[in-house]
Design an enzyme around this catalytic site. Structure first.
Site, PDB file in Angstrom:
ATOM      1  N   GLY A 112       0.905  -1.220   0.011  1.00 41.01           N
ATOM      2  CA  GLY A 112       0.108  -0.063  -0.200  1.00 41.01           C
ATOM      3  C   GLY A 112       0.894   1.416  -0.013  1.00 41.01           C
ATOM      4  O   GLY A 112       1.680   1.345  -0.813  1.00 41.01           O
ATOM      5  N   GLU A 113       0.786   2.200   0.811  1.00 34.90           N
ATOM      6  CA  GLU A 113       1.448   3.129   1.056  1.00 34.90           C
ATOM      7  C   GLU A 113       2.120   3.220   2.306  1.00 34.90           C
ATOM      8  O   GLU A 113       1.254   3.670   3.458  1.00 34.90           O
ATOM      9  CB  GLU A 113       0.468   4.606   0.726  1.00 34.90           C
ATOM     10  CG  GLU A 113       1.273   5.975   0.545  1.00 34.90           C
ATOM     11  CD  GLU A 113       2.445   5.784  -0.428  1.00 34.90           C
ATOM     12  OE1 GLU A 113       2.264   5.311  -1.521  1.00 34.90           O
ATOM     13  OE2 GLU A 113       3.393   6.335  -0.010  1.00 34.90           O
ATOM     14  N   SER A 114       3.309   3.117   2.732  1.00 34.62           N
ATOM     15  CA  SER A 114       3.957   2.976   3.839  1.00 34.62           C
ATOM     16  C   SER A 114       3.831   4.061   4.472  1.00 34.62           C
ATOM     17  O   SER A 114       3.601   4.368   5.878  1.00 34.62           O
ATOM     18  CB  SER A 114       5.209   2.779   3.741  1.00 34.62           C
ATOM     19  OG  SER A 114       6.165   3.562   2.775  1.00 34.62           O
ATOM     20  N   CYS A 122       6.210  -5.543   0.508  1.00 33.74           N
ATOM     21  CA  CYS A 122       6.200  -4.050  -0.181  1.00 33.74           C
ATOM     22  C   CYS A 122       6.030  -3.119   0.706  1.00 33.74           C
ATOM     23  O   CYS A 122       7.061  -2.783   1.387  1.00 33.74           O
ATOM     24  CB  CYS A 122       5.147  -3.881  -1.297  1.00 33.74           C
ATOM     25  SG  CYS A 122       5.474  -2.771  -2.558  1.00 33.74           S
ATOM     26  N   ARG A 142      12.992   3.113  -1.063  1.00 38.83           N
ATOM     27  CA  ARG A 142      11.584   3.140  -1.667  1.00 38.83           C
ATOM     28  C   ARG A 142      11.482   3.634  -3.046  1.00 38.83           C
ATOM     29  O   ARG A 142      12.634   4.113  -3.357  1.00 38.83           O
ATOM     30  CB  ARG A 142      11.024   4.560  -0.482  1.00 38.83           C
ATOM     31  CG  ARG A 142      10.276   4.152   0.689  1.00 38.83           C
ATOM     32  CD  ARG A 142       9.494   5.097   1.399  1.00 38.83           C
ATOM     33  NE  ARG A 142       8.310   5.473   0.561  1.00 38.83           N
ATOM     34  CZ  ARG A 142       7.596   6.589   0.609  1.00 38.83           C
ATOM     35  NH1 ARG A 142       8.022   7.551   1.036  1.00 38.83           N
ATOM     36  NH2 ARG A 142       6.325   6.656  -0.046  1.00 38.83           N
ATOM     37  N   ILE A 170       5.140  -3.511  -7.854  1.00 39.85           N
ATOM     38  CA  ILE A 170       4.361  -2.363  -7.832  1.00 39.85           C
ATOM     39  C   ILE A 170       5.115  -1.215  -7.075  1.00 39.85           C
ATOM     40  O   ILE A 170       4.954  -1.198  -5.776  1.00 39.85           O
ATOM     41  CB  ILE A 170       2.933  -2.458  -7.406  1.00 39.85           C
ATOM     42  CG1 ILE A 170       2.340  -3.659  -8.129  1.00 39.85           C
ATOM     43  CG2 ILE A 170       2.132  -1.173  -7.810  1.00 39.85           C
ATOM     44  CD1 ILE A 170       1.009  -3.937  -7.690  1.00 39.85           C
ATOM     45  N   ARG A 171       5.711   0.007  -7.607  1.00 42.10           N
ATOM     46  CA  ARG A 171       6.240   0.956  -6.828  1.00 42.10           C
ATOM     47  C   ARG A 171       7.152   0.424  -5.842  1.00 42.10           C
ATOM     48  O   ARG A 171       7.013   0.964  -4.680  1.00 42.10           O
ATOM     49  CB  ARG A 171       5.238   2.142  -6.678  1.00 42.10           C
ATOM     50  CG  ARG A 171       4.974   2.867  -7.872  1.00 42.10           C
ATOM     51  CD  ARG A 171       3.771   3.976  -7.486  1.00 42.10           C
ATOM     52  NE  ARG A 171       4.566   4.975  -6.777  1.00 42.10           N
ATOM     53  CZ  ARG A 171       5.446   5.959  -6.978  1.00 42.10           C
ATOM     54  NH1 ARG A 171       6.113   6.054  -8.087  1.00 42.10           N
ATOM     55  NH2 ARG A 171       5.976   6.749  -5.944  1.00 42.10           N
ATOM     56  N   HIS A 209       4.739  -8.509  -4.218  1.00 42.57           N
ATOM     57  CA  HIS A 209       3.365  -8.827  -3.820  1.00 42.57           C
ATOM     58  C   HIS A 209       3.181 -10.346  -3.933  1.00 42.57           C
ATOM     59  O   HIS A 209       2.285 -10.583  -5.236  1.00 42.57           O
ATOM     60  CB  HIS A 209       2.159  -7.995  -4.435  1.00 42.57           C
ATOM     61  CG  HIS A 209       2.399  -6.556  -4.242  1.00 42.57           C
ATOM     62  ND1 HIS A 209       1.632  -5.956  -3.405  1.00 42.57           N
ATOM     63  CD2 HIS A 209       2.961  -5.441  -4.438  1.00 42.57           C
ATOM     64  CE1 HIS A 209       1.450  -4.695  -3.292  1.00 42.57           C
ATOM     65  NE2 HIS A 209       2.694  -4.321  -3.839  1.00 42.57           N
ATOM     66  N   GLU A 256       0.753 -11.939  -2.779  1.00 43.03           N
ATOM     67  CA  GLU A 256      -1.003 -12.194  -2.786  1.00 43.03           C
ATOM     68  C   GLU A 256      -1.384 -11.694  -4.130  1.00 43.03           C
ATOM     69  O   GLU A 256      -2.398 -11.981  -4.534  1.00 43.03           O
ATOM     70  CB  GLU A 256      -1.451 -11.338  -1.657  1.00 43.03           C
ATOM     71  CG  GLU A 256      -1.490  -9.879  -2.240  1.00 43.03           C
ATOM     72  CD  GLU A 256      -0.229  -8.979  -1.899  1.00 43.03           C
ATOM     73  OE1 GLU A 256       1.005  -9.733  -1.958  1.00 43.03           O
ATOM     74  OE2 GLU A 256      -0.451  -7.929  -2.180  1.00 43.03           O
TER      75      GLU A 256
HETATM   76  N1  GLN Z   1       5.955   2.793  -2.851  1.00 38.64           N
HETATM   77  C1  GLN Z   1       5.062   2.429  -1.733  1.00 38.64           C
HETATM   78  C2  GLN Z   1       5.507   2.967  -0.297  1.00 38.64           C
HETATM   79  O1  GLN Z   1       6.551   3.632  -0.497  1.00 38.64           O
HETATM   80  C3  GLN Z   1       5.068   0.894  -1.649  1.00 38.64           C
HETATM   81  C4  GLN Z   1       4.317   0.324  -2.830  1.00 38.64           C
HETATM   82  C5  GLN Z   1       3.737  -0.969  -2.444  1.00 38.64           C
HETATM   83  O2  GLN Z   1       3.336  -1.358  -1.426  1.00 38.64           O
HETATM   84  N2  GLN Z   1       3.135  -1.686  -3.526  1.00 38.64           N
HETATM   85  O3  GLN Z   1       5.093   2.762   0.451  1.00 38.64           O
END
Ligand code: GLN
Length: 206
Positions: free
Chosen positions: A49-51, A81, A119, A146-147, A182, A184
């Site tokens: 997600g977004e840390s 992630c 990151r 993913i990112r 990921h 999952e």
């Molecule tokens: N770029 C996100 C972060 O810095 C991590 C991306 C992800 O969990 N797929 O939190």
């Protein structure tokens, strides 16, 4: 033997997909949103997600300190992630962030895993991709990035389980597993099966 009870941190991000995979493998899942949800768990998943947002919500919900303690005390933990970023002792926030984001992004969250993560390490252009690579002890695994972050530095006693293009993407440190990708979001259940076996082992030997 009873089925493992696995908590999935459900403050933000891709938690449902972990729940589907884990329940498909026979685990009982609890969504973790407040400190009382940590009771009786055999393991916990920190999803992607977004840390930065997840870190803020950990404080708001009162989960930060009790979760940090449970992990430090040996609760089997799978961080994927953003979840890996939450665990890392040190975070490198590179140039993909704006100056303002860089200034406000914390240099660590839970800090229980002695690694430095970078990151958004794959930059803007190659932010998402899928590959397949061997994970030590598990075999070939599809990996969805993913990112994603990768691990720039790992302390000596951290086991490196997989690398992609020379960058570390999977580690294990005692009860903590950290993945850049990921599991999952792929068809393969190998990583979750392996994690559940660790949760059962810890519950059995406790
Ligand atoms: N770029 C996100 C972060 O810095 C991590 C991306 C992800 O969990 N797929 O939190």
């Amino acid at each position: 033997m009873r089925n493992s009870k696995i908590g999935v941190l459900a403050l933000q991000g891709a938690f449902i997909e972990h729940e589907h995979m884990l329940t498909g493998l026979g685990a009982v899942c609890t969504e973790v949103r407040q400190p009382s949800d940590l009771q009786g768990l055999d393991g916990i998943v920190l999803p992607g997600g977004e840390s930065t947002v997840q870190g803020q919500l950990l404080h708001k919900s009162g989960l930060f300190a009790p979760l940090q303690k449970r992990i430090a005390d040996g609760l089997p933990t799978l961080g994927t992630c953003a979840g890996l970023i939450l665990l890392a002792q040190e975070i490198n926030n590179p140039d993909t962030d704006s100056e303002a984001q860089k200034r406000t992004a914390p240099s660590a969250h839970l800090g229980t895993l002695p690694v430095t993560v970078r990151r958004n390490a794959y930059g803007r252009q190659l932010s998402s991709f899928v590959t397949e690579q061997t994970v030590t002890g598990i075999g070939n695994c599809p990996m969805v990035f993913i990112r994603a972050p990768y691990i720039e530095r790992a302390e000596k006693n951290v086991k490196i389980l997989a690398e992609v293009d020379g960058n570390i993407v999977a580690v294990k440190y005692g009860n903590q597993i950290g993945l850049s990708f990921h599991p999952e979001l792929s068809e393969s259940t190998k990583i979750h099966e392996w994690f559940l076996s660790q949760c059962e082992y810890t519950a059995f030997s406790a």
